[in-house]
Structure formats: C-alpha cells, structure tokens
Design a protein around this motif. Structure first.
Motif, PDB file in Angstrom:
ATOM      1  N   GLU A   3     -25.263 -23.976 -38.984  1.00 31.73           N
ATOM      2  CA  GLU A   3     -24.617 -23.697 -37.640  1.00 31.73           C
ATOM      3  C   GLU A   3     -25.688 -23.186 -36.644  1.00 31.73           C
ATOM      4  O   GLU A   3     -26.345 -22.284 -36.943  1.00 31.73           O
ATOM      5  N   TYR A  81     -19.068 -20.898 -28.888  1.00 32.58           N
ATOM      6  CA  TYR A  81     -18.204 -21.300 -30.015  1.00 32.58           C
ATOM      7  C   TYR A  81     -17.962 -22.854 -29.773  1.00 32.58           C
ATOM      8  O   TYR A  81     -18.005 -23.495 -30.952  1.00 32.58           O
ATOM      9  N   GLY A  84     -20.423 -24.802 -31.490  1.00 30.50           N
ATOM     10  CA  GLY A  84     -20.730 -24.549 -33.181  1.00 30.50           C
ATOM     11  C   GLY A  84     -21.206 -23.107 -33.358  1.00 30.50           C
ATOM     12  O   GLY A  84     -21.207 -23.307 -34.919  1.00 30.50           O
ATOM     13  N   ARG A  86     -21.470 -19.703 -34.898  1.00 31.11           N
ATOM     14  CA  ARG A  86     -20.370 -18.904 -35.450  1.00 31.11           C
ATOM     15  C   ARG A  86     -20.990 -17.487 -35.827  1.00 31.11           C
ATOM     16  O   ARG A  86     -20.551 -16.632 -36.560  1.00 31.11           O
ATOM     17  N   HIS A  87     -22.426 -17.177 -35.482  1.00 26.37           N
ATOM     18  CA  HIS A  87     -22.960 -15.807 -35.521  1.00 26.37           C
ATOM     19  C   HIS A  87     -23.653 -15.737 -34.224  1.00 26.37           C
ATOM     20  O   HIS A  87     -24.473 -16.561 -33.684  1.00 26.37           O
ATOM     21  N   ASP A 135     -21.511  -7.369 -38.126  1.00 29.79           N
ATOM     22  CA  ASP A 135     -21.540  -7.783 -39.306  1.00 29.79           C
ATOM     23  C   ASP A 135     -22.586  -6.852 -40.371  1.00 29.79           C
ATOM     24  O   ASP A 135     -23.606  -6.655 -40.037  1.00 29.79           O
ATOM     25  N   ALA A 194     -16.106 -12.221 -29.364  1.00 27.30           N
ATOM     26  CA  ALA A 194     -16.211 -13.054 -30.621  1.00 27.30           C
ATOM     27  C   ALA A 194     -15.493 -12.926 -31.817  1.00 27.30           C
ATOM     28  O   ALA A 194     -15.436 -13.662 -32.632  1.00 27.30           O
ATOM     29  N   ARG A 195     -15.026 -11.626 -31.948  1.00 29.35           N
ATOM     30  CA  ARG A 195     -14.356 -11.332 -33.112  1.00 29.35           C
ATOM     31  C   ARG A 195     -13.057 -11.879 -32.978  1.00 29.35           C
ATOM     32  O   ARG A 195     -12.406 -12.368 -34.220  1.00 29.35           O
ATOM     33  N   LEU A 197     -12.451 -14.735 -32.002  1.00 25.93           N
ATOM     34  CA  LEU A 197     -12.893 -16.150 -32.480  1.00 25.93           C
ATOM     35  C   LEU A 197     -12.961 -16.410 -33.650  1.00 25.93           C
ATOM     36  O   LEU A 197     -13.325 -17.421 -34.077  1.00 25.93           O
ATOM     37  N   GLY A 198     -13.195 -15.173 -34.452  1.00 29.97           N
ATOM     38  CA  GLY A 198     -13.851 -15.312 -35.938  1.00 29.97           C
ATOM     39  C   GLY A 198     -15.399 -15.398 -36.221  1.00 29.97           C
ATOM     40  O   GLY A 198     -15.667 -15.674 -37.210  1.00 29.97           O
ATOM     41  N   MET A 199     -15.928 -15.028 -34.994  1.00 27.58           N
ATOM     42  CA  MET A 199     -17.610 -15.177 -35.167  1.00 27.58           C
ATOM     43  C   MET A 199     -18.044 -13.783 -35.752  1.00 27.58           C
ATOM     44  O   MET A 199     -17.482 -12.738 -35.641  1.00 27.58           O
ATOM     45  N   LYS A 200     -19.275 -14.204 -36.364  1.00 21.81           N
ATOM     46  CA  LYS A 200     -19.907 -12.937 -36.965  1.00 21.81           C
ATOM     47  C   LYS A 200     -20.846 -12.362 -35.859  1.00 21.81           C
ATOM     48  O   LYS A 200     -21.260 -13.037 -34.771  1.00 21.81           O
TER      49      LYS A 200
END
Length: 245
Positions: A3, A81, A84, A86-87, A135, A194-195, A197-200
């Motif tokens: 990603e 997001y 794509g 994710r970090h 993270d 971001a958190r 949305l579950g992103m690192k």
C-alpha cells in the motif's frame, strides 16, 4: 504490491519532496480540498516513489487558524485513505519546550496533547481508543535507522494548539508542566482522524525555535520556514531509508 505511504509536509518542509520520483501531481482544489493561504504550504499531492516504495506526498495543509473546522482540516487524511494509504507520516514545524531538544533538530512524536478545543470526530458517539496513537513498531524502526545514519532524533510529546498567535511565556510554562516537549498548530487532529480510520500513524516535528520565554529572540514565521528548509534534507534521508525497508 504494498500500500502507498502517505506523507504530510508541514511549514517550510516542502523540500522534503525533492527526493520523490514524481509520476503525477494533484492540486488540493482538484481533489476537492481547501487550499492553504500560508507561505510554505504548496497545496498539492505528489504521487510517486521514495526508496522504492509507493508514496503520496501532501505538500502543505490547512489549519484551524485559517478559519477551517476540524472536518476540513482532516479532509486530506480521509482522501489519503480513499487512495489506499494505511500508514500516514505527519510532519510539522514546532517550537521546542525541552532544553535538551535544540532548534534545528527533529523530534518523533510518542504522544500528544490535543489543546485545540475540537475534534474531527464531533457529531456522534465516535469513541476511539487513543492509548497508542503513534505506531510503536515504526518508532523502533526509525530510531534504529537514525542511529545507523547518525541522525539526532529526539522523542517526546507534542502539544497542538489553535493559533495563529504564538504562545506566551506563561502558556509555555503551563505546557511544560503538562509534559509537552514541543508545541505547534497542526498534526493532532490529523492523527485523531487517521486512528479513527484504523491507519498507522508516525509523526515528526522539526524543532525550529525555542518556545516563548526560553530565548530573548522574537518568534517569527520566517525563522520557522528557514529552519525547516535547512533541516529537511536530514529527515528526507531518514524517510527514504525507512521506505526502503
């Protein structure tokens, strides 16, 4: 294929994008995002590669002090997001409150204080655990790379305020008592979004000046831009190395 990593560049840190092999550019307005009025914020997304890794670089951001609300400020995170990502790696220019963290160096965020009085999650019971915002695995990787490359990388707590005025000496004393190591006017709302949305999330402050009352020098935005540009190359090398892991 991995990603893409999203990288947000703060005040004066636009030169961080110089090592990106750019394949496409998208302006904020073209993406449906508000455009910043602040010098040092180009207002565009750069698609490309860095260290062999696909990245999307956000050159600039908008702020509460420009009259935008928390939802508008974090629109770029949501757009990342959708692409794509994710970090996300957030960068900013900040004043240093820690006497051991001199201007011209970098600090990696391990926690923050949201003192903006708002949240991008307002409007419903959007309860998100914020115990570990930044993270932990990535922090270890960055510390290891910094040691290898002999880059001085501090770690600490960032206090995010609304601005646009800089803090008073009394406010700085308060922030130091609260455990802050650096202070700025961005990043925390983006990290919250971001958190959610579950992103690192990883984040770095370029420490551009001593906070109010810690130096006889007057605070000014030109100094922020100048110091950020001077320190940008060091961080770009670190990000490039991390992307190559």
């Amino acid at each position: 294929m991995a990603e893409p990593v999203g990288i947000v560049l703060g005040s004066g840190l636009g030169p961080l994008a110089d090592r990106v092999a750019v394949t496409k550019t998208v302006g904020f307005a073209e993406a449906g995002l508000p455009v910043s009025s602040v010098k040092g914020h180009a207002g565009r997304f750069l698609f490309g590669t860095l260290g062999g890794r696909e990245v999307i670089v956000m050159q600039g951001r908008v702020h509460l002090y420009e009259g935008h609300d928390a939802k508008a400020i974090t629109a770029g995170v949501r757009w990342f997001y959708e692409q794509g990502v994710r970090h996300i790696i957030l960068t900013n220019a900040a004043g240093t409150l820690n006497e051991d963290h001199a201007p011209g160096t970098w600090m990696m965020l391990n926690d923050h204080l949201n003192l903006t009085g708002t949240s991008p999650l307002e409007g419903g019971p959007n309860f998100i655990d914020m115990t570990q915002v930044y993270d932990a695995e990535a922090m270890l990787e960055f510390h290891s790379l910094a040691t290898e490359r002999k880059v001085l990388l501090h770690e600490g707590v960032y206090a995010g305020l609304r601005g646009p005025q800089y803090e008073t000496p009394a406010e700085i004393r308060m922030l130091r008592a609260m455990g802050a190591d650096a202070v700025g006017m961005s990043t925390v709302l983006e990290a919250i979004q971001a958190r959610a949305l579950g992103m690192k999330v990883s984040a770095f402050s370029c420490l551009t000046n001593w906070a109010a009352g810690m130096s006889p020098e007057e605070l000014n935005h030109a100094e922020v831009i100048e110091t950020g540009a001077a320190a940008a190359g060091e961080m770009m090398g670190l990000l490039e190395a991390w992307c190559g892991l």
